[in-house]
Design a protein around this motif. Structure first.
Motif, PDB file in Angstrom:
ATOM      1  N   GLU A  82      48.833  21.188  35.186  1.00  0.00           N
ATOM      2  CA  GLU A  82      48.481  22.426  35.782  1.00  0.00           C
ATOM      3  C   GLU A  82      47.028  22.400  36.193  1.00  0.00           C
ATOM      4  O   GLU A  82      46.198  22.277  35.619  1.00  0.00           O
ATOM      5  CB  GLU A  82      48.752  23.593  34.620  1.00  0.00           C
ATOM      6  N   ILE A  85      44.505  24.810  34.495  1.00  0.00           N
ATOM      7  CA  ILE A  85      44.458  24.591  32.894  1.00  0.00           C
ATOM      8  C   ILE A  85      43.375  23.145  32.909  1.00  0.00           C
ATOM      9  O   ILE A  85      42.287  23.266  32.057  1.00  0.00           O
ATOM     10  CB  ILE A  85      45.839  23.976  32.247  1.00  0.00           C
ATOM     11  N   GLU A  88      39.898  24.446  34.158  1.00  0.00           N
ATOM     12  CA  GLU A  88      38.930  25.044  33.304  1.00  0.00           C
ATOM     13  C   GLU A  88      38.641  24.194  32.156  1.00  0.00           C
ATOM     14  O   GLU A  88      37.454  24.307  31.760  1.00  0.00           O
ATOM     15  CB  GLU A  88      40.091  26.270  32.763  1.00  0.00           C
ATOM     16  N   TYR A  89      39.307  23.353  31.682  1.00  0.00           N
ATOM     17  CA  TYR A  89      38.996  22.046  30.618  1.00  0.00           C
ATOM     18  C   TYR A  89      37.888  21.404  31.214  1.00  0.00           C
ATOM     19  O   TYR A  89      36.706  21.344  30.457  1.00  0.00           O
ATOM     20  CB  TYR A  89      40.205  21.283  30.461  1.00  0.00           C
ATOM     21  N   ALA A  92      34.731  23.578  31.117  1.00  0.00           N
ATOM     22  CA  ALA A  92      34.223  23.717  29.861  1.00  0.00           C
ATOM     23  C   ALA A  92      33.569  22.524  29.354  1.00  0.00           C
ATOM     24  O   ALA A  92      32.581  22.637  28.477  1.00  0.00           O
ATOM     25  CB  ALA A  92      35.582  24.194  29.017  1.00  0.00           C
ATOM     26  N   ALA A 104      33.350  39.538  31.401  1.00  0.00           N
ATOM     27  CA  ALA A 104      35.137  39.806  31.409  1.00  0.00           C
ATOM     28  C   ALA A 104      35.460  40.483  32.435  1.00  0.00           C
ATOM     29  O   ALA A 104      36.503  40.342  33.027  1.00  0.00           O
ATOM     30  CB  ALA A 104      35.168  40.453  30.059  1.00  0.00           C
ATOM     31  N   LEU A 105      34.738  41.449  32.859  1.00  0.00           N
ATOM     32  CA  LEU A 105      35.381  42.296  34.077  1.00  0.00           C
ATOM     33  C   LEU A 105      35.286  41.479  35.416  1.00  0.00           C
ATOM     34  O   LEU A 105      36.295  41.602  36.134  1.00  0.00           O
ATOM     35  CB  LEU A 105      34.500  43.750  34.297  1.00  0.00           C
ATOM     36  N   ALA A 108      38.114  39.279  35.009  1.00  0.00           N
ATOM     37  CA  ALA A 108      39.546  39.794  35.227  1.00  0.00           C
ATOM     38  C   ALA A 108      39.706  40.140  36.760  1.00  0.00           C
ATOM     39  O   ALA A 108      41.034  39.845  37.183  1.00  0.00           O
ATOM     40  CB  ALA A 108      39.378  41.163  34.496  1.00  0.00           C
ATOM     41  N   LYS A 111      40.608  36.986  38.679  1.00  0.00           N
ATOM     42  CA  LYS A 111      42.151  36.587  38.108  1.00  0.00           C
ATOM     43  C   LYS A 111      43.071  37.476  38.933  1.00  0.00           C
ATOM     44  O   LYS A 111      44.083  36.922  39.431  1.00  0.00           O
ATOM     45  CB  LYS A 111      42.309  36.412  36.769  1.00  0.00           C
ATOM     46  N   MET A 112      42.786  38.764  39.022  1.00  0.00           N
ATOM     47  CA  MET A 112      43.775  39.654  39.735  1.00  0.00           C
ATOM     48  C   MET A 112      43.823  39.044  41.111  1.00  0.00           C
ATOM     49  O   MET A 112      45.009  39.309  41.919  1.00  0.00           O
ATOM     50  CB  MET A 112      43.176  41.016  39.499  1.00  0.00           C
ATOM     51  N   VAL A 115      46.070  36.178  41.627  1.00  0.00           N
ATOM     52  CA  VAL A 115      47.723  36.604  41.481  1.00  0.00           C
ATOM     53  C   VAL A 115      48.007  37.289  42.474  1.00  0.00           C
ATOM     54  O   VAL A 115      48.916  36.820  43.276  1.00  0.00           O
ATOM     55  CB  VAL A 115      47.696  37.550  40.351  1.00  0.00           C
ATOM     56  N   TYR A 116      47.118  38.315  43.126  1.00  0.00           N
ATOM     57  CA  TYR A 116      47.711  38.972  44.472  1.00  0.00           C
ATOM     58  C   TYR A 116      47.922  38.051  45.875  1.00  0.00           C
ATOM     59  O   TYR A 116      48.810  37.662  46.465  1.00  0.00           O
ATOM     60  CB  TYR A 116      46.813  39.930  44.968  1.00  0.00           C
ATOM     61  N   ASN A 119      50.871  35.530  45.083  1.00  0.00           N
ATOM     62  CA  ASN A 119      52.093  36.285  45.454  1.00  0.00           C
ATOM     63  C   ASN A 119      52.387  36.642  46.922  1.00  0.00           C
ATOM     64  O   ASN A 119      53.226  36.651  47.522  1.00  0.00           O
ATOM     65  CB  ASN A 119      52.184  37.708  44.771  1.00  0.00           C
ATOM     66  N   TYR A 152      43.608  41.352  51.883  1.00  0.00           N
ATOM     67  CA  TYR A 152      43.020  41.710  50.490  1.00  0.00           C
ATOM     68  C   TYR A 152      41.825  40.965  50.164  1.00  0.00           C
ATOM     69  O   TYR A 152      40.919  41.554  49.452  1.00  0.00           O
ATOM     70  CB  TYR A 152      44.301  41.558  49.483  1.00  0.00           C
TER      71      TYR A 152
ATOM     72  N   ILE B  85      45.777  38.936  31.852  1.00  0.00           N
ATOM     73  CA  ILE B  85      44.305  39.385  32.475  1.00  0.00           C
ATOM     74  C   ILE B  85      43.993  40.557  31.666  1.00  0.00           C
ATOM     75  O   ILE B  85      42.598  40.442  31.007  1.00  0.00           O
ATOM     76  CB  ILE B  85      44.369  39.620  33.756  1.00  0.00           C
ATOM     77  N   TYR B  89      40.937  40.350  28.648  1.00  0.00           N
ATOM     78  CA  TYR B  89      39.887  41.312  28.675  1.00  0.00           C
ATOM     79  C   TYR B  89      39.516  42.069  27.509  1.00  0.00           C
ATOM     80  O   TYR B  89      38.595  42.191  27.059  1.00  0.00           O
ATOM     81  CB  TYR B  89      40.031  42.210  29.983  1.00  0.00           C
TER      82      TYR B  89
END
Lengths: 244, 244
Positions: A82, A85, A88-89, A92, A104-105, A108, A111-112, A115-116, A119, A152, B85, B89
């Motif tokens: 993937e 994945i 990110e591995y 890291a 963290a924000l 997030a 990542k949103m 996703v958008y 899609n 967007y 997500i 968070y």
């Protein structure tokens, strides 16, 4: 991007990967492999590449990845697949510039966006490509939704206030989003980035990035691959530069 | 799981969320909201819940989440959505038991399990539910692939050697996978976990977890919701316990 000939059904399995060596199973024109290759380039991680013909997969490849998809990485007996994945591995465990955020924000929000973008723009890029040439209705519908993802992205970049999605340098999310942007710009004639200046500036800035440069195919090569792939041409993977 | 009546088109928008309060927009029977609710329960994070009727969404909800899906969280002006997500968070910023691993290889293996589980068991759980009752061929095909995900989970747990996916206590990946397992066990009569002992033991151990207990609906309630949702019943969301 790893220019070796794509192995197909009947191709013998390559020798086991040497200790400590990172092997990538990929496909030269795959945008998901492109993500990982950008991450590897940005972090300057040495690796070898085995290309897989996705229209005629060698049987032994399914022992690596039960779904037969690319990219897959293999190192010291561990197999990971993937695009997100594996990337990110790599981010890291390998040294070099850290590409992901610890906020963290911010994580997030990034990542949103993905996703958008997925899609709207990615899904509809494929719908656009696969629609029959004379099915104007399907092409137009896909195009309209694809453009929502671009708008967007423009809004995100404006709100973000930085050159790149991840800040002053491209990061993981830039390298995850960019491969489809490169292909949309090359392949979809009705998308003119100049009409979305924020995205045009972003695209131009990405062209200056060393990792992007090292993985860049010409727009014409993307178009040629797109035409051949849609036509089901099994040899499409080996167009352009091929190492022997 | 947040038992307030589900707001629908025409329902007035709730008052703005108070400073420092975490608000969850959810749907009582949604397995994706269930993921987040398990994470919140495991970490004992106080929050309020606004339920959304997914078959008749209030217009104001799209200003929170442009795709109109649940879960969405809101705190101090920040809005985050998507089950993974939001959960990541919450795990990152709230105190309490840390639910995600910092071991990159373990993280990669868990994420690959979720991808496979999603492609095989989750996708085919919905295909099974949506197939017409007399379409035996479609039901059987969905069931066969759904079971591949369960077998894969058994293999993973065996190789893993621990009670839970994440170790000796349930972690993020357990809470991401479990909601669909609870529904598959309740709703699909042809799945008998006793025939996959590793998964049966896992399922039974999860029943003992405090977070799982606090969010658990009876199998009968899941079946009733499933029947009503497939029939398009707009009132399905408010069956079972409802707070006034």
């Amino acid at each position: 991007m790893g220019n070796s000939v794509h192995l197909k059904e009947g191709s013998p399995e390559p020798a086991a990967v040497a200790k400590g060596v990172l092997r990538v199973y990929g496909m030269k024109f795959c945008p998901y492999v492109h993500r990982l290759k950008l991450v590897l380039a940005a972090k300057e991680v040495a690796h070898e590449t085995i290309n897989i013909n996705l229209k005629s997969k060698p049987k032994w490849y399914f022992a690596k990845n039960p779904q037969g998809k690319v990219p897959t990485i293999e190192i010291d007996g561990n197999v990971i697949y993937e695009s997100d994945i594996t990337s990110e591995y790599v981010d890291a465990v390998y040294p070099g510039r850290k590409l992901s955020t610890t906020d963290a924000l911010k994580a997030a929000n990034e990542k949103m966006l993905l996703v958008y973008w997925g899609n709207k723009s990615v899904t509809n890029f494929y719908k656009y490509c696969m629609a029959k040439p004379d099915d104007k209705e399907a092409k137009d519908a896909a195009l309209a939704t694809l453009k929502e993802g671009l708008e967007y992205l423009a809004t995100f970049l404006k709100k973000n206030g930085s050159v790149f999605i991840c800040g002053s340098q491209p990061g993981l999310t830039d390298y995850f989003l960019y491969p489809h942007l490169e292909r949309i710009n090359a392949i979809v004639p009705a998308v003119d980035l100049k009409q979305i200046p924020k995205v045009k500036t972003y695209f131009d800035q990405m062209q200056e990035d060393k990792a992007v440069k090292s993985c860049r195919f010409s727009d014409e090569l993307h178009r040629e691959f797109g035409r051949k792939a849609v036509a089901g041409d099994i040899g499409a993977y080996d167009i352009g530069p091929v190492a022997q």
